[in-house]
Motif scaffolding. Structure first.
Motif, PDB file in Angstrom:
ATOM      1  N   PHE A  19      21.011  39.747  50.730  1.00 17.31           N
ATOM      2  CA  PHE A  19      21.541  38.875  49.678  1.00 17.31           C
ATOM      3  C   PHE A  19      21.702  37.442  50.178  1.00 17.31           C
ATOM      4  CE2 PHE A  19      25.612  36.789  48.910  1.00 17.31           C
ATOM      5  CZ  PHE A  19      25.354  36.240  47.656  1.00 17.31           C
ATOM      6  N   ALA A  74      20.026  34.134  48.677  1.00 18.04           N
ATOM      7  CA  ALA A  74      20.877  33.101  48.076  1.00 18.04           C
ATOM      8  C   ALA A  74      20.953  31.837  48.919  1.00 18.04           C
ATOM      9  CB  ALA A  74      22.282  33.661  47.862  1.00 18.04           C
ATOM     10  N   MET A 113      24.097  39.654  44.289  1.00 15.50           N
ATOM     11  CA  MET A 113      23.549  38.449  43.665  1.00 15.50           C
ATOM     12  C   MET A 113      24.113  38.263  42.257  1.00 15.50           C
ATOM     13  SD  MET A 113      21.626  35.818  44.197  1.00 15.50           S
ATOM     14  CE  MET A 113      20.436  36.192  45.514  1.00 15.50           C
TER      15      MET A 113
END
Length: 346
Positions: free
Chosen positions: A194, A198, A306
């Protein structure tokens, strides 16, 4: 009038915490406080071993004694029942069958408890159903398998404002004892995946001083993983008092508890109480599907992280209020179970 004595085995030397700061002792304290507030006499004590139970029972003179978890040898109840013939004896099971299967004495002792007329109180409906099947298969009374769920004190009026979001870094907590069915490694990989997607820094928080059930290799693997990924940090915390832990978890952005088996999960409840989003597995009985990810899929966990990260302020508040509402509802139902069993009958 019923007087209930909860008896725990003192284990503070094992993990370096003071008396009363284990997850089990916190769980019992919550139930005792709730019963007391409802006018039901209840107390918890920690004793050194089997031989210290008699003195605790003699001092309090309870009508019911609930031994918390499987640590009293069945033969000890032969002695205790003779010394205290009017007491109703119970042993409380805090685990689902997959976890309990790793405790080599659990099912043999359960059978021996039932043979002695000792009640086995399970804290989840599935565990109760499984234990009733065990009792039936052994020709023992299924009525001795009962239900005593967890309770968590989360007042509806005390909503804590969540901490501000830092869009450059995320603190993800994966707290609790390090053991195989807690699934730390997969959750760490999902958190890294993640954070990479991100493009944020990751601080992954764990408790590193309570290792159970062959958990040492897990902690070793976590350290190796984060040592090889310098953009991401493994933050190791000591085991601590409940009050101190709440202050730590309040600084977390997401609490991951995507484990393989659960009956309640106090860490998740603590996160809810501190207004921290919880990502769990479907094993958690009181959180809805919106908060679930698959424990066997790091991709599922990463997608869920997310989704939480991308929520608007309004969406995040809605999530926090929903998970809080679900925890309060579960605890209200639990309270009804305990009061229905031990409260006055008119």
């Amino acid at each position: 009038m019923k007087r209930i004595l909860f008896v725990l085995k003192s284990r503070e030397a094992a993990w370096g915490y003071s008396a009363g700061s284990s997850g089990l002792s916190n769980s019992v304290r919550f139930v005792v406080d709730m019963l007391s507030q409802r006018g039901i006499e209840a107390k918890s004590v920690e004793v050194a071993d089997n031989n210290a139970i008699d003195a605790a029972v003699t001092a309090y003179r309870p009508t019911h004694v609930i031994v918390e978890a499987f640590w009293v040898v069945p033969e000890k109840f032969d002695v205790l029942k003779t010394l205290h013939p009017t007491v109703r004896w119970l042993v409380r099971d805090h685990s689902e069958t997959p976890f309990l299967a790793n405790e080599g004495i659990a099912f043999g002792w359960t059978i021996e408890y039932l043979r002695r007329g000792v009640e086995v109180m399970c804290n989840s409906p599935r565990a109760r159903a499984d234990m009733r099947d065990v009792a039936a298969a052994c020709g023992l009374p299924e009525s001795l398998i009962t239900y005593g769920p967890n309770f968590y004190p989360c007042p509806a009026a005390r909503f804590i404002v969540p901490k501000p979001v830092n869009r450059e870094a995320i603190d993800i907590g994966c707290f609790g004892a390090v053991r195989p069915l807690k699934n730390h490694m997969a959750q760490a990989i999902a958190a890294i995946a993640f954070a990479d997607a991100a493009r944020v820094k990751l601080r992954f928080h764990v408790n590193a001083t309570r290792i159970e059930g062959n958990g040492d290799p897990i902690l070793k693997n976590l350290r190796s993983l984060f040592d090889a990924t310098p953009r991401y940090s493994l933050i190791e915390h000591d085991w601590m008092s409940h009050h101190d832990f709440l202050e730590v978890i309040r600084q977390i952005d997401v609490s991951m508890q995507v484990s393989f088996t659960e009956t309640f999960n106090i860490v998740a409840a603590d996160a809810v109480a501190m207004s921290v989003p919880v990502l769990a597995s479907p094993e958690l009985p009181w959180l809805g599907a919106y908060a679930h990810a698959l424990p066997t899929s790091t991709a599922s966990m990463a997608r869920s992280l997310m989704a939480i990260w991308n929520e608007s302020h309004a969406e995040q508040n809605a999530r926090l209020h929903r998970q809080r509402h679900e925890l309060i509802g579960y605890s209200q139902r639990s309270e009804d179970v305990w009061v229905g069993r031990f409260g006055p009958r008119f």
